[in-house]
Write a protein that holds these residues in place. Structure first.
Motif, PDB file in Angstrom:
ATOM      1  N   VAL A  65       0.848  -1.190   0.000  1.00  0.00           N
ATOM      2  CA  VAL A  65       0.000   0.000   0.000  1.00  0.00           C
ATOM      3  C   VAL A  65       0.888   1.247   0.000  1.00  0.00           C
ATOM      4  N   GLN A  66       1.916   1.218   0.825  1.00  0.00           N
ATOM      5  CA  GLN A  66       2.825   2.362   0.920  1.00  0.00           C
ATOM      6  C   GLN A  66       3.495   2.656  -0.421  1.00  0.00           C
ATOM      7  N   ASP A  67       4.049   1.615  -1.053  1.00  0.00           N
ATOM      8  CA  ASP A  67       4.725   1.795  -2.342  1.00  0.00           C
ATOM      9  C   ASP A  67       3.758   2.254  -3.422  1.00  0.00           C
ATOM     10  N   SER A  68       2.558   1.663  -3.427  1.00  0.00           N
ATOM     11  CA  SER A  68       1.573   2.015  -4.452  1.00  0.00           C
ATOM     12  C   SER A  68       1.139   3.466  -4.313  1.00  0.00           C
ATOM     13  N   LEU A  69       0.948   3.908  -3.068  1.00  0.00           N
ATOM     14  CA  LEU A  69       0.566   5.303  -2.844  1.00  0.00           C
ATOM     15  C   LEU A  69       1.698   6.241  -3.258  1.00  0.00           C
ATOM     16  N   SER A  70       2.922   5.876  -2.917  1.00  0.00           N
ATOM     17  CA  SER A  70       4.075   6.700  -3.303  1.00  0.00           C
ATOM     18  C   SER A  70       4.169   6.821  -4.816  1.00  0.00           C
ATOM     19  N   ASN A  71       4.004   5.687  -5.501  1.00  0.00           N
ATOM     20  CA  ASN A  71       4.079   5.694  -6.970  1.00  0.00           C
ATOM     21  C   ASN A  71       2.967   6.529  -7.583  1.00  0.00           C
ATOM     22  N   ALA A  72       1.753   6.369  -7.041  1.00  0.00           N
ATOM     23  CA  ALA A  72       0.606   7.106  -7.578  1.00  0.00           C
ATOM     24  C   ALA A  72       0.839   8.608  -7.451  1.00  0.00           C
ATOM     25  N   TYR A  73       1.416   8.992  -6.330  1.00  0.00           N
ATOM     26  CA  TYR A  73       1.641  10.408  -6.048  1.00  0.00           C
ATOM     27  C   TYR A  73       2.804  10.951  -6.855  1.00  0.00           C
ATOM     28  N   ARG A  74       3.892  10.196  -6.855  1.00  0.00           N
ATOM     29  CA  ARG A  74       5.138  10.683  -7.421  1.00  0.00           C
ATOM     30  C   ARG A  74       5.137  10.609  -8.936  1.00  0.00           C
ATOM     31  N   HIS A  75       4.799   9.428  -9.462  1.00  0.00           N
ATOM     32  CA  HIS A  75       4.903   9.223 -10.900  1.00  0.00           C
ATOM     33  C   HIS A  75       3.604   9.569 -11.619  1.00  0.00           C
ATOM     34  N   GLY A  76       2.488   9.141 -11.045  1.00  0.00           N
ATOM     35  CA  GLY A  76       1.219   9.329 -11.726  1.00  0.00           C
ATOM     36  C   GLY A  76       0.604  10.685 -11.492  1.00  0.00           C
ATOM     37  N   MET A  77       1.079  11.413 -10.470  1.00  0.00           N
ATOM     38  CA  MET A  77       0.449  12.684 -10.088  1.00  0.00           C
ATOM     39  C   MET A  77      -1.048  12.462  -9.900  1.00  0.00           C
ATOM     40  N   ALA A  78      -1.401  11.315  -9.348  1.00  0.00           N
ATOM     41  CA  ALA A  78      -2.811  10.955  -9.197  1.00  0.00           C
ATOM     42  C   ALA A  78      -3.489  11.834  -8.152  1.00  0.00           C
ATOM     43  N   SER A  79      -4.796  12.025  -8.307  1.00  0.00           N
ATOM     44  CA  SER A  79      -5.562  12.743  -7.286  1.00  0.00           C
ATOM     45  C   SER A  79      -6.453  11.777  -6.521  1.00  0.00           C
ATOM     46  N   LYS A  80      -6.683  10.600  -7.102  1.00  0.00           N
ATOM     47  CA  LYS A  80      -7.563   9.612  -6.457  1.00  0.00           C
ATOM     48  C   LYS A  80      -6.922   8.236  -6.472  1.00  0.00           C
ATOM     49  N   VAL A  81      -7.065   7.542  -5.354  1.00  0.00           N
ATOM     50  CA  VAL A  81      -6.581   6.168  -5.259  1.00  0.00           C
ATOM     51  C   VAL A  81      -7.651   5.338  -4.561  1.00  0.00           C
ATOM     52  N   ALA A  82      -7.910   4.147  -5.085  1.00  0.00           N
ATOM     53  CA  ALA A  82      -8.843   3.229  -4.438  1.00  0.00           C
ATOM     54  C   ALA A  82      -8.081   1.969  -4.044  1.00  0.00           C
ATOM     55  N   ILE A  83      -8.247   1.564  -2.783  1.00  0.00           N
ATOM     56  CA  ILE A  83      -7.590   0.364  -2.272  1.00  0.00           C
ATOM     57  C   ILE A  83      -8.691  -0.634  -1.929  1.00  0.00           C
ATOM     58  N   ILE A  84      -8.602  -1.827  -2.493  1.00  0.00           N
ATOM     59  CA  ILE A  84      -9.647  -2.827  -2.258  1.00  0.00           C
ATOM     60  C   ILE A  84      -9.023  -4.149  -1.817  1.00  0.00           C
ATOM     61  N   PHE A  85      -9.501  -4.641  -0.680  1.00  0.00           N
ATOM     62  CA  PHE A  85      -9.081  -5.956  -0.201  1.00  0.00           C
ATOM     63  C   PHE A  85     -10.208  -6.947  -0.466  1.00  0.00           C
ATOM     64  N   GLN A  86      -9.842  -8.185  -0.746  1.00  0.00           N
ATOM     65  CA  GLN A  86     -10.844  -9.226  -0.925  1.00  0.00           C
ATOM     66  C   GLN A  86     -10.228 -10.535  -0.456  1.00  0.00           C
ATOM     67  N   ASP A  87     -10.927 -11.238   0.414  1.00  0.00           N
ATOM     68  CA  ASP A  87     -10.414 -12.508   0.923  1.00  0.00           C
ATOM     69  C   ASP A  87     -11.398 -13.579   0.483  1.00  0.00           C
ATOM     70  N   TYR A  88     -10.960 -14.428  -0.456  1.00  0.00           N
ATOM     71  CA  TYR A  88     -11.903 -15.372  -1.048  1.00  0.00           C
ATOM     72  C   TYR A  88     -11.244 -16.724  -1.243  1.00  0.00           C
ATOM     73  N   GLN A  89     -11.805 -17.734  -0.626  1.00  0.00           N
ATOM     74  CA  GLN A  89     -11.344 -19.112  -0.787  1.00  0.00           C
ATOM     75  C   GLN A  89      -9.832 -19.250  -0.651  1.00  0.00           C
ATOM     76  N   GLY A  90      -9.319 -18.721   0.453  1.00  0.00           N
ATOM     77  CA  GLY A  90      -7.902 -18.904   0.748  1.00  0.00           C
ATOM     78  C   GLY A  90      -6.956 -18.009  -0.023  1.00  0.00           C
ATOM     79  N   LEU A  91      -7.523 -17.047  -0.763  1.00  0.00           N
ATOM     80  CA  LEU A  91      -6.673 -16.115  -1.514  1.00  0.00           C
ATOM     81  C   LEU A  91      -7.033 -14.689  -1.105  1.00  0.00           C
ATOM     82  N   LEU A  92      -6.045 -13.954  -0.657  1.00  0.00           N
ATOM     83  CA  LEU A  92      -6.258 -12.557  -0.297  1.00  0.00           C
ATOM     84  C   LEU A  92      -5.769 -11.698  -1.450  1.00  0.00           C
ATOM     85  N   SER A  93      -6.655 -10.870  -1.985  1.00  0.00           N
ATOM     86  CA  SER A  93      -6.187  -9.975  -3.042  1.00  0.00           C
ATOM     87  C   SER A  93      -6.238  -8.541  -2.551  1.00  0.00           C
ATOM     88  N   LEU A  94      -5.265  -7.791  -2.995  1.00  0.00           N
ATOM     89  CA  LEU A  94      -5.171  -6.367  -2.679  1.00  0.00           C
ATOM     90  C   LEU A  94      -5.013  -5.667  -4.009  1.00  0.00           C
TER      91      LEU A  94
END
Length: 165
Positions: free
Chosen positions: A71-100
């Motif tokens: 999350v930290q690296d992704s936010l840094s990249n979005a801010y630094r390289h992408g100059m993004a104004s919006k970021v969405a972080i989604i977690f999902q835990d399904y059948q033994g697999l956690l996705s971020l």
């Protein structure tokens, strides 16, 4: 240009370091990530949303640490390289697999080059038996990690391996 209005990466890093040190062991897992995101919002002014869906509050220390760094690296990249104004972080835990999934609306180039940060993410997730997928679109950039999470049963095999070292 607008650069003077944007916090420097050093300022962000210092804020994050201060956060980790001040919190100590009281916060873990998703609580620490929520705090990280709050801090990032404050420092950068970005709009950041988190959807925890059915993710647990905490996993193993290894998994928690990798999620936090991702999350930290992704936010840094979005801010630094992408100059993004919006970021969405989604977690999902399904059948033994956690996705971020971290998606931003920053400027991207479709043929982006993986930097050291991305390779670091891949390596950390790989140590947990997972994989990372990066995607640049016309709308922004997304990073998705899938990490196998052990069920309720303990894993004796893993314990035995550590004694062999």
């Amino acid at each position: 240009g607008l650069s003077y209005t944007r916090a420097s990466l050093d300022e962000i890093r210092a804020a994050m370091r201060g956060l980790r040190q001040s919190e100590g062991p009281t916060l873990e897992g998703m609580h620490l990530i929520a705090k990280l995101v709050d801090n990032f919002r404050t420092v950068t002014g970005m709009t950041i949303t988190i959807d925890y869906a059915n993710a647990h509050r905490t996993y193993s220390p290894d998994i928690d640490e990798v999620l936090y760094k991702m999350v930290q690296d992704s936010l840094s990249n979005a801010y630094r390289h992408g100059m993004a104004s919006k970021v969405a972080i989604i977690f999902q835990d399904y059948q033994g697999l956690l996705s971020l999934m971290v998606t931003d609306n920053g400027a991207t180039t479709r043929n982006f080059v993986k930097g050291i940060g991305m390779e670091g993410m891949e390596e950390r997730v790989a140590t947990l038996g997972g994989k990372v997928h990066f995607e640049a679109t016309d709308f922004g950039f997304s990073v998705t990690a899938e990490i196998p999470v052990p069920g309720e049963s303990p894993e004796p095999a893993r314990e035995e391996q550590t004694h062999g070292n």
